[in-house]
Scaffold this active site. Structure first.
Site: not given
Ligand code: IMP
Ligand code: MG
Length: 176
Positions: A44, A100, A103, A131, A152-153, A159, A165
């Site tokens: 990522g 990346d 969370d 996040k 969710f991004v 991805d 990606r």
């Protein structure tokens, strides 16, 4: 019901570039004479890592790790495994982990713990996206690109089930 698709753009290309440049200036200042080991978390972090390192006009070493990931879902299992490890010896080195997104924080907390056991001078963390609302692990994030809501991004490295990606921006995923 088809495959979930990238929807609303949350962070556009120009905003990414501008913020990465700012992060680069801060990191270059903080690590000016440190020759840090910049550790990218595969897969990522790839676009962010590649852009960030080119904004760091300092001596540095790059290396990569891969942590076990989410797989096909959009929620964390809690288990984190190092499936690709460093090739560089980080004893007495200043390590900056580049990922990346943070969370739950479980991935970065586990990486930090694993690296700290190898006698580095310092271990700090840099993420493009935070996040914050979903944090479970108590891990300090030293450099943050953008704080985003709990959606969710995908894109710019992120991805959904291996897809998206390669988008040049960060978008919300629709249809999950
Ligand atoms: P954490 O361990 O829960 O902090 O999760 C970190 C990892 O989960 C990130 O490196 C991503 O690979 C993945 N992840 C978390 N949120 C998202 C998202 O919104 N889109 C894509 N991947 C995500
Ligand atoms: Mg990841």
């Amino acid at each position: 019901m088809g495959l979930p698709q990238p929807g609303r753009v949350l962070v556009a290309e120009g905003e990414l570039a501008a913020r990465v440049a700012e992060l680069g200036r801060a990191i270059a200042r903080d690590y000016a004479r440190a020759n840090p080991v910049l550790v990218g978390v595969l897969h990522g972090a790839i676009p962010f890592f590649a852009d960030l390192m080119r904004r760091l006009p300092i001596d540095l070493t790059v290396d990569f790790v891969r942590a076990s990931s989410y797989g096909a879902g959009t929620t964390t299992s809690g288990a984190v495994r190092l499936v690709v490890d460093l090739t560089v010896d980080i004893a007495d080195r200043d390590v900056l982990i580049v990922d990346d997104i943070v969370d739950t924080g479980l991935t970065l907390a586990a990486l930090k713990r694993a690296f700290e056991a190898r006698g580095p001078r310092s271990v700090r963390t840099c993420v493009l996206l935070d996040k914050g609302s979903r944090r479970l692990a108590d891990v300090a994030i030293d450099y943050v690109g953008f704080s985003i809501p709990n959606v969710f991004v995908v894109g710019y490295g992120l991805d959904y089930d291996g897809l998206y990606r390669n988008l040049p921006h960060v978008a919300a995923l629709d249809g999950v």
